[in-house]
Design a protein around this motif. Structure first.
Motif, short mmCIF file in Angstrom:
data_model
loop_
_atom_site.label_atom_id
_atom_site.label_comp_id
_atom_site.label_asym_id
_atom_site.label_seq_id
_atom_site.Cartn_x
_atom_site.Cartn_y
_atom_site.Cartn_z
N TYR A 278 -81.97 -89.45 -45.66
CA TYR A 278 -81.90 -89.16 -44.23
C TYR A 278 -83.17 -89.65 -43.56
O TYR A 278 -84.29 -89.37 -44.02
CB TYR A 278 -81.75 -87.66 -44.00
CG TYR A 278 -81.73 -87.24 -42.55
CD1 TYR A 278 -80.55 -87.24 -41.82
CD2 TYR A 278 -82.90 -86.83 -41.91
CE1 TYR A 278 -80.53 -86.86 -40.48
CE2 TYR A 278 -82.90 -86.45 -40.57
CZ TYR A 278 -81.71 -86.47 -39.87
OH TYR A 278 -81.69 -86.09 -38.56
N GLN A 317 -75.61 -92.13 -50.14
CA GLN A 317 -75.36 -91.89 -48.72
C GLN A 317 -76.66 -92.06 -47.94
O GLN A 317 -77.72 -91.59 -48.36
CB GLN A 317 -74.82 -90.47 -48.52
CG GLN A 317 -74.65 -90.07 -47.06
CD GLN A 317 -74.09 -88.66 -46.94
OE1 GLN A 317 -72.92 -88.42 -47.19
NE2 GLN A 317 -74.94 -87.71 -46.56
N GLN A 319 -78.15 -91.65 -43.94
CA GLN A 319 -77.94 -91.21 -42.56
C GLN A 319 -79.17 -91.57 -41.73
O GLN A 319 -80.31 -91.49 -42.22
CB GLN A 319 -77.72 -89.70 -42.50
CG GLN A 319 -76.38 -89.24 -43.04
CD GLN A 319 -76.21 -87.74 -42.91
OE1 GLN A 319 -76.90 -86.96 -43.56
NE2 GLN A 319 -75.29 -87.32 -42.07
N LYS A 321 -80.78 -90.88 -37.83
CA LYS A 321 -80.75 -90.19 -36.54
C LYS A 321 -81.47 -91.04 -35.50
O LYS A 321 -82.66 -91.30 -35.62
CB LYS A 321 -81.43 -88.82 -36.67
CG LYS A 321 -81.36 -87.96 -35.42
CD LYS A 321 -79.98 -87.38 -35.20
CE LYS A 321 -79.99 -86.34 -34.08
NZ LYS A 321 -78.64 -85.80 -33.81
N ARG A 327 -74.79 -87.20 -33.35
CA ARG A 327 -74.91 -87.00 -34.80
C ARG A 327 -75.47 -88.27 -35.44
O ARG A 327 -75.39 -89.35 -34.86
CB ARG A 327 -73.55 -86.64 -35.39
CG ARG A 327 -72.46 -87.69 -35.19
CD ARG A 327 -71.12 -87.19 -35.72
NE ARG A 327 -70.05 -88.14 -35.43
CZ ARG A 327 -69.76 -89.19 -36.16
NH1 ARG A 327 -70.50 -89.46 -37.23
NH2 ARG A 327 -68.75 -90.00 -35.84
N PRO A 328 -76.00 -88.18 -36.66
CA PRO A 328 -76.57 -89.35 -37.32
C PRO A 328 -75.50 -90.39 -37.67
O PRO A 328 -74.35 -90.05 -37.93
CB PRO A 328 -77.20 -88.78 -38.59
CG PRO A 328 -77.32 -87.32 -38.35
CD PRO A 328 -76.20 -86.94 -37.43
N LEU A 330 -73.88 -93.00 -40.30
CA LEU A 330 -73.64 -92.78 -41.73
C LEU A 330 -73.20 -94.07 -42.43
O LEU A 330 -72.33 -94.79 -41.95
CB LEU A 330 -72.56 -91.71 -41.91
CG LEU A 330 -72.04 -91.48 -43.33
CD1 LEU A 330 -73.14 -90.88 -44.21
CD2 LEU A 330 -70.81 -90.57 -43.31
N LYS A 332 -72.12 -94.94 -46.52
CA LYS A 332 -71.96 -94.29 -47.82
C LYS A 332 -71.26 -95.21 -48.82
O LYS A 332 -70.43 -96.05 -48.46
CB LYS A 332 -71.19 -92.97 -47.68
CG LYS A 332 -69.76 -93.11 -47.20
CD LYS A 332 -69.08 -91.73 -47.12
CE LYS A 332 -67.64 -91.85 -46.61
NZ LYS A 332 -66.97 -90.55 -46.50
N PHE A 402 -70.79 -95.43 -38.53
CA PHE A 402 -72.20 -95.63 -38.22
C PHE A 402 -72.39 -96.30 -36.85
O PHE A 402 -73.43 -96.16 -36.23
CB PHE A 402 -72.92 -96.43 -39.32
CG PHE A 402 -72.29 -97.73 -39.71
CD1 PHE A 402 -71.48 -97.81 -40.83
CD2 PHE A 402 -72.52 -98.88 -38.97
CE1 PHE A 402 -70.91 -99.01 -41.21
CE2 PHE A 402 -71.95 -100.09 -39.35
CZ PHE A 402 -71.14 -100.15 -40.47
#
Length: 505
Positions: A278, A317, A319, A321, A327-328, A330, A332, A402
């Protein structure tokens, strides 16, 4: 008194004298041992409950003892030495011991201890020959800490340590490992290691013997939640959550080479690894120079030689921000399987130094087959590499996981097929790309605002004309220049992005 009675009396007196001599010798040796320990320059603050010596059996023991030496504090319930050969010591000048048993030792090493005490001192010549048939340690603990007031940097509990056929002499003492050994077995649990100010590493179980190493339930744990994490870093930094249920090294060997740990194995396995990263782009950019992976391996503090490393059924994964009110974004990868060959930083001056090759197959965004082949020469200081890949069928739903949160951009349609092949070094890369897309359309959503440039925000460059398009295009001579304070994955993204831009526009 009869002659027989006189003989019996004489034998009895001799036996009593011998017993008295042995008792006296035992006490004298015990006293000398106590004095030697208490007056030793290498050992300070030596305290104990009892010291017992049995010369007849060749045994000795120290119970409930502790001492301080240099940067180490040591205590234990008992140290027992069994089967000392007095004959070999007296006539062969060799210390031969059948068994040494150390019970419940606790070793604490302080990393901030003043090292000047031993710096520059010459080692005394040690003309001796030591052989121990069996050395057993039970219920041990080892701690590494800066001082008594902070948490441990390293902690592990060692239920069992067994070493057989230990030998040491003047020559072995001069080497990095001061003794030689035969078979060994080590079991450890409750392993803890403080990686940095934001993360701890733990493992529940470690099992090692002469030919096999296995670690179970490895985890890397952030010390703060996602919001609090950002308050403890000066610039962008990944918050890492990692779980590895099993790590195995088959037919492994270890040693020391020029004060560096050396590990070799024909086969290493990482099973069911789960890695979640993250990153908060609202924090300041990290200005530091990022190394290519070949350079990272080349400059590892340990010497490594793995013929094959298998990664089985992993998850990855990422993420990011970008905006507070979204929301972030993504990215994956699931069911990730990889084979890495010739992972080594040993013998890098050889003319036939092997090329490291990596084969990866995975599902991208849970729906698209992705295969990647990557190779590089760890000994090459220009960090030359080649990477190619094939992505099959990614829908707008997968892309938008994303695009929407990170960039306030939405896609329609999808990419049916993408192939890329690039070669480069630590500065520049070039290659070609084939792209097949159907009914593909990108639109900027309302209230997008201004977003900070980053790994995912570079996707904004894929915004094309609003009409939907369906084409098959191959682009050659695509180039990309690396940003030195960005990772290799940002570099790869530039290659793919530049190829997509040529195809879309």
């Amino acid at each position: 008194m009869t002659k027989k009675s006189k003989i019996s009396l004489g034998v009895g007196v001799v036996l009593l004298l011998l017993v008295g001599v042995f008792i006296g010798l035992n006490k004298w040796v015990a006293h000398k041992l106590k004095t030697a320990l208490e007056e030793s320059e290498a050992i300070q603050e030596f305290v104990y409950k009892d010291i017992d010596v049995n010369l007849l059996g060749g045994d000795a023991s120290i119970t409930a003892f502790s001492f301080h030496t240099g940067d180490k504090k040591v205590s234990a319930e008992k140290l027992a030495v069994k089967g000392v050969s007095v004959f070999k010591y007296l006539f062969q000048d060799k210390i031969a011991i059948s068994a040494v048993q150390l019970t419940a030792p606790n070793v604490v090493i302080y990393s901030e201890e003043d090292k000047e005490k031993t710096k520059g001192k010459k080692k005394e010549k040690n003309d001796f020959d030591l052989a121990i048939s069996s050395f057993e340690i039970s219920h041990a603990t080892l701690k590494l800490a800066k001082n008594d007031t902070v948490k441990n940097t390293l902690f592990l509990r060692l239920p069992t340590v067994e070493l057989n056929e230990i030998t040491a002499n003047e020559n072995s003492l001069a080497s990095n490992l001061p003794f030689k050994y035969g078979d060994f077995q080590v079991e450890a649990d409750s392993i803890f290691f403080n990686i940095n100010d934001e993360h701890d590493m733990m493992a529940k179980k470690l099992a090692i013997n002469s030919s096999f190493l296995q670690v179970n339930d490895i985890s890397m744990v952030p010390l703060y939640d996602k919001q609090e994490f950002q308050k403890h870093i000066p610039y962008e930094k990944d918050r890492v959550e990692l779980v590895i249920p099993e790590l195995k090294l088959n037919s492994w060997k270890w040693g020391l080479e020029n004060d560096s740990l050396k590990i070799e194995s024909p086969l290493a396995q990482l099973n069911q690894m789960d890695l979640a990263l993250y990153r908060d782009k609202r924090v300041n950019d990290d200005p530091r120079h990022k190394k290519m992976y070949s350079k990272m391996i080349r400059e590892l503090p340990i010497k490594l030689n793995l013929d094959t490393l298998k990664v089985k059924n992993a998850k990855l994964q990422y993420q990011e921000k970008v905006k507070t009110d979204r929301r972030p974004g993504l990215v994956k990868f699931t069911e990730l399987n990889a084979s890495i060959y010739n992972l080594t930083n040993m013998g890098m001056r050889k003319t036939n130094f092997p090329t490291t090759s990596i084969e990866v197959s995975t599902y991208f965004m849970g729906e698209a087959d992705l295969k990647v082949n990557w190779s590089f020469d760890i000994s090459n200081k220009m960090d030359e590499f080649r990477i190619s890949g094939h992505l099959n069928n990614i829908s707008s739903q997968g892309i938008n996981q994303f695009l929407k949160p990170a960039l306030n951009v939405a896609a329609q349609g999808g990419i049916r097929d993408m192939q890329f092949d690039y070669s480069g070094n630590k500065n520049k890369a070039s290659g070609e790309m084939k792209l097949i897309y159907k009914d593909f359309k990108v639109e900027v959503l309302k209230n997008d605002g201004e977003s900070k440039s980053g790994f995912l925000s570079a996707l904004a460059n894929l915004i094309i004309r609003n009409e939907a398009t369906s084409e098959e295009k191959t682009q050659k001579n695509i180039t990309a220049t690396r940003t030195i304070n960005k990772s290799f994955w940002n570099y790869l993204w530039k290659m793919v992005r530049n190829g997509a831009l040529k195809s879309f526009l």
